[in-house]
Structures are given as C-alpha cells and as structure tokens.
Write an enzyme that holds these catalytic residues in place. Structure first.
Site, PDB file in Angstrom:
ATOM      1  N   GLU A   1      48.954  46.019  32.372  1.00  0.00           N
ATOM      2  CA  GLU A   1      49.034  45.332  33.672  1.00  0.00           C
ATOM      3  C   GLU A   1      48.832  43.819  33.545  1.00  0.00           C
ATOM      4  O   GLU A   1      49.581  43.022  34.103  1.00  0.00           O
ATOM      5  CB  GLU A   1      47.974  45.893  34.624  1.00  0.00           C
TER       6      GLU A   1
ATOM      7  N   HIS B   1      52.324  44.527  34.867  1.00  0.00           N
ATOM      8  CA  HIS B   1      52.072  44.771  36.281  1.00  0.00           C
ATOM      9  C   HIS B   1      53.374  44.696  37.084  1.00  0.00           C
ATOM     10  O   HIS B   1      54.172  43.768  36.901  1.00  0.00           O
ATOM     11  CB  HIS B   1      51.088  43.721  36.795  1.00  0.00           C
TER      12      HIS B   1
ATOM     13  N   SER C   1      49.862  47.464  43.685  1.00  0.00           N
ATOM     14  CA  SER C   1      48.920  46.344  43.632  1.00  0.00           C
ATOM     15  C   SER C   1      48.137  46.291  44.944  1.00  0.00           C
ATOM     16  O   SER C   1      47.484  47.256  45.295  1.00  0.00           O
ATOM     17  CB  SER C   1      49.670  45.045  43.328  1.00  0.00           C
TER      18      SER C   1
END
Length: 489
Positions: A318, A406, A195
């Site tokens: 995600e 995610h 991320s």
C-alpha cells in the site's frame, strides 16, 4: 422500453422525474441531489432530504465534487470542478423495469480530503453488463466542511464532526427510497469503498443508525482504526478556527470556502507536529456523538453489523504510493514511535532481514494504516460469529517502485483497466485482464449474494485469498506481523 426511450430514459424519484442517457449499453443518471445543498445556514449541519422539483431534472451530467485542494499526490494532483453544493449521486443501471437487481453503492476514497463519485475508475458499466447490478456512486462532504467537531455551538452542530458519514447515510436512505425506480432492489444493497471509502464502509458497518440500509459490505484498504476521539476532534476544531481567525459559528458559516480549505491545510500541518490522534489524520470522523457514541472498534466488538457478510482486504504494498524518497534510520525510528513503539523496527528486521530502511518504512506504514486494522476488523467480527472473508491484492505494477500499491486494485475490481489514468499505475505491457476477470467475478458474485470460493476467516487458519497472476489461498500468513503489533494501538 423503446429505442427512443433508451436513448433518453426518464424515471421517477420521490423528489421528481430525472432524465438520463444511454451509454455503452447501460443507462446512466448523474448528478442527482440526495440532500439539500449544505451551504449558508446549512453549513456544518446534518443533511436533510432535498426539495422536490416540478420539471424533468436533467441528470445527464455529473454534479460538482465536494470542495478540495489538489494534494500534489499521484492520484489527486489535478484540480477538479468543486462546489459547496456537492451532495449528488450517480446511478448506472442495466435497465429501468420491475426487475429487482442487486445494488452496489460505492464510496470514494481520498483521505477524507479529496475525490468524487465521478472518477472513471468507478464506472459501473461492467458490473451492470456482467452482473446485472445497479451501481451508485456518491459525493460527500470532505475535510473541514465534513469533519470539524463544532458541537460546542449547540445541538444544530451535534454531528458536525461526522457529517461526511451522515451524508453517506442520507445517500443510503435515498437508495432505499428511490432505487426501485432504477431497476434496483433496496433490500439487496452492498456498500463498498477504498481507502477513506473503506474507512467509511467500516464506520457505517459499526454505526447503529446505518443498520438495515445495506446487506453486505466490502471495505477495501480501510477498517476501524481511523476515527478521532471527541477530545482530539475538539483540538482540530480549535486549530481550524485559530487559522481562520474566527471565534463564532456565524463567522465560520460566513467564511469563504477557499479560506476554509487553506486554513484546513495549515491546521493539518500544526496537527501533525503535535503528534496526537494515535496516527489518525485531522478532519477524520469524530466519535462520541449520536452517530458514533462509542469508539468504532468497540462497536464492532459489541456485535454491531455482525449480521452483515463482509469481504475485506488490503494491497501487499500500500504505502509505496506515499513513500517516494529514501528513508533514514532516524526517520524510521520516528515513524515507528508514532505508530506506538520503536520495537516494531526490530520485529520487522527479523521478518525482513534484507530490507532497507525505506522498505521497512513502507512495510510499517502499510501495516499500520491498512493491513493490521483490516485483520483486526476480521478477527473482531469472527469473535462475534460474523461471516467474513479476507483477501490480499498481490499483483505488482510494472512501475517497479509501486509494486502492489494503494488503490491499484480498484480498476481490477471494477474491470476498468482501460479507464483514464490506470495505465500510469499498471505500467507498460499486456493488460493483466485475467486478474481483473477473477477479481471482478468475485466482487460481482458477492454483490449478487453468493459466498467467495475460499474459506471464511477464522482464528485458527486465518485464511486469506491472494489475487495475482497465479492466485493462491494462504493460511496464517500474517501471524508474525500480528504478533509484532500485539499490544500496540
């Protein structure tokens, strides 16, 4: 090393001796300062090396995280122990000896707002025991304290809009200068992150000042589209100062950390209403300074970092982590417009004719923020002849809404399926250990210097490795999505 020495290991750094501890068959040194505390007159300035100490420094406990507010999200809703004095790193090593081991430096995610290197998911024990790898995790300045462009106040603040990245560079310099004392080889460093950590890895990859500090890179769910222009960075600074009610750098430096964090949250809200920044959030790294003089993607296209082999990829779903409520047609159109064009909706309806508005919103958000930038990073690098491998994580959580959400791949890559909080992500049932074994094995061998088993990415076959209960290699699987985004962003 004697049993007693293993229980209370001591090694040296350039600043002085540090005392670690033995745990689960590895040696751990936590809370080592890699830079001077960014407090007082050092707030908003580029990091400098820490002062030396005379006694043996206790490195048996993690240092505090960077200042942050709980977001209310699934991954960072619990308050953490933070302090403005936060520039610490942690080392997990198989042994302290003369063996020159490969090194993994992990950069945590959290939207440049939250997170820390001490998260249990980032425990390097499995890498150390299975791959004879030294693992380093770091903290860096977040939010307004790490990414507010205050260059208007003079040369001392020239890097203030990108100081969080400067912190990471300083940590890598510490690794270069000190990791041999922990059994590591400074010439065999791989940087990885997820991320915002993946965004950071991609930024370091395209940053001239970071070249030579690492030999390999693994940006997970993060690429080169997540930086702010100098112009937008200055708007963000204006919003912060307005919310704080200050006009000078001295007032900013004397404001309390909590006041800055709360003003940051209000500035965030105003920024989002302004719909500027091409979908990039406020308080992200700012371009057009000595650290990143040109836009990041242009730097990659110019060949910066091309000599560094890269393993990159994303998760299939995600944005299920961020879309928790039903999406209306109106909100979907607004989302697509923010991303660059309402035509995206029709393109995705053709690809996914049975999808609901909510499912389309998840697909669009996943691709805008993560998948398309990752593919473009791969293609920009391939155009320069750079070795690049692409993966996609497809294993779906037993929590039906999350799917391959995610951050779900992190405990698989680290082989930490039993870590605190992982069960909430993977759901009830038998642990998918075989998937973790496969993924952890790929990461381990890449850090050691080997090539992944699947073909390198190229512009003809666009080969992607899909990790799942039954993993597979897919060619040109994302071509319709790439075509839908052609000319956008």
């Amino acid at each position: 090393m004697s049993i007693e020495e293993q229980q209370s290991p001591i090694t040296s750094t350039q600043q002085g001796l540090v005392l670690g501890r033995q745990k689960n068959g590895v040696l751990m040194f936590n809370g080592i300062p890699y830079a001077e505390p960014p407090v007082g007159d050092r707030r908003f300035k580029r990091p400098v090396s820490p002062a030396s100490w005379d006694d043996i420094r206790d490195a048996t406990r993690f240092g505090p995280a960077a200042p942050q507010l709980p977001s209310g999200g699934m991954t960072d809703s619990v308050p953490v122990n933070w302090n403005e004095d936060c520039l610490f790193l942690n080392v997990c090593t198989p042994a302290i000896d003369q063996k020159k081991r490969p090194v993994l430096v992990w950069i945590h995610g959290g939207a440049y707002r939250s997170g820390q290197g001490a998260v249990p998911w980032y425990n390097g024990t499995s890498f150390a025991l299975n791959g004879d790898i030294v693992v380093v995790s770091i903290n860096y300045r977040l939010g307004a304290l790490g990414f507010t462009d205050l260059s208007r106040f003079g040369d001392d603040y020239a890097t203030s809009g990108i100081n969080g990245i400067c912190d990471q560079i300083k940590a890598l310099e510490w690794v270069r200068d000190n990791i041999s004392g922990f059994g590591g080889d400074p010439s065999k460093v791989t940087i990885a992150g997820e991320s915002a950590g993946g965004f950071s890895v991609a930024t370091l990859l395209g940053c001239e000042q970071a070249q030579g500090l690492f030999r390999r890179a693994i940006p997970q769910s993060g690429a080169t589209h997540h930086t702010l222009t100098d112009e937008v960075g200055k708007v963000v600074a204006d919003l912060l100062m307005d919310e704080l009610g200050v006009e000078s750098i001295d007032e900013l430096k004397s404001a309390s950390v909590l006041d800055i964090l709360e003003a940051q949250a209000r500035a965030d809200s105003r920024y989002n209403q302004m719909n500027i920044g091409d979908g990039v959030q406020a308080f992200y790294p700012v371009e057009e300074n000595e650290v990143l003089p040109i836009p990041l993607r242009e730097s990659i296209r110019a060949g910066v970092g091309a000599s560094v082999p890269v393993l990159t990829g994303t998760n299939k779903d995600e944005n299920t982590l961020f879309v928790m409520e039903k999406m209306s047609s109106e909100r979907l159109r607004k989302q697509a417009k923010t991303y660059g064009s309402e035509s995206l909706i029709e393109a995705y309806r053709e690809m996914l004719p049975d999808a609901t508005e909510t499912e389309l919103a998840i697909e669009l958000g996943t691709d805008f923020t993560f998948k398309i930038p990752a593919i473009r990073l791969a293609e920009d690098r391939v155009a320069r002849g750079a070795d690049t491998w692409v993966y996609q994580f497809d294993w779906e959580s037993r929590n039906a809404h999350l799917k391959a959400t995610h951050a779900l791949e992190i405990p698989f890559a680290f082989n930490m399926l039993m870590a605190t909080g992982v069960d909430a992500f993977i759901g009830k049932g038998e642990l998918p250990q075989a998937v973790a074994d496969e993924m952890h094995g790929v990461w381990t061998s890449f850090i050691q210097g080997d090539e992944p088993s699947w073909p390198k990415y190229d512009l003809e076959k666009r080969t992607v490795q899909h990790f799942d209960n039954n993993s597979s290699v897919v060619e040109n699987g994302e071509l319709p999505r790439l075509n839908a985004w052609e000319g956008i962003r």
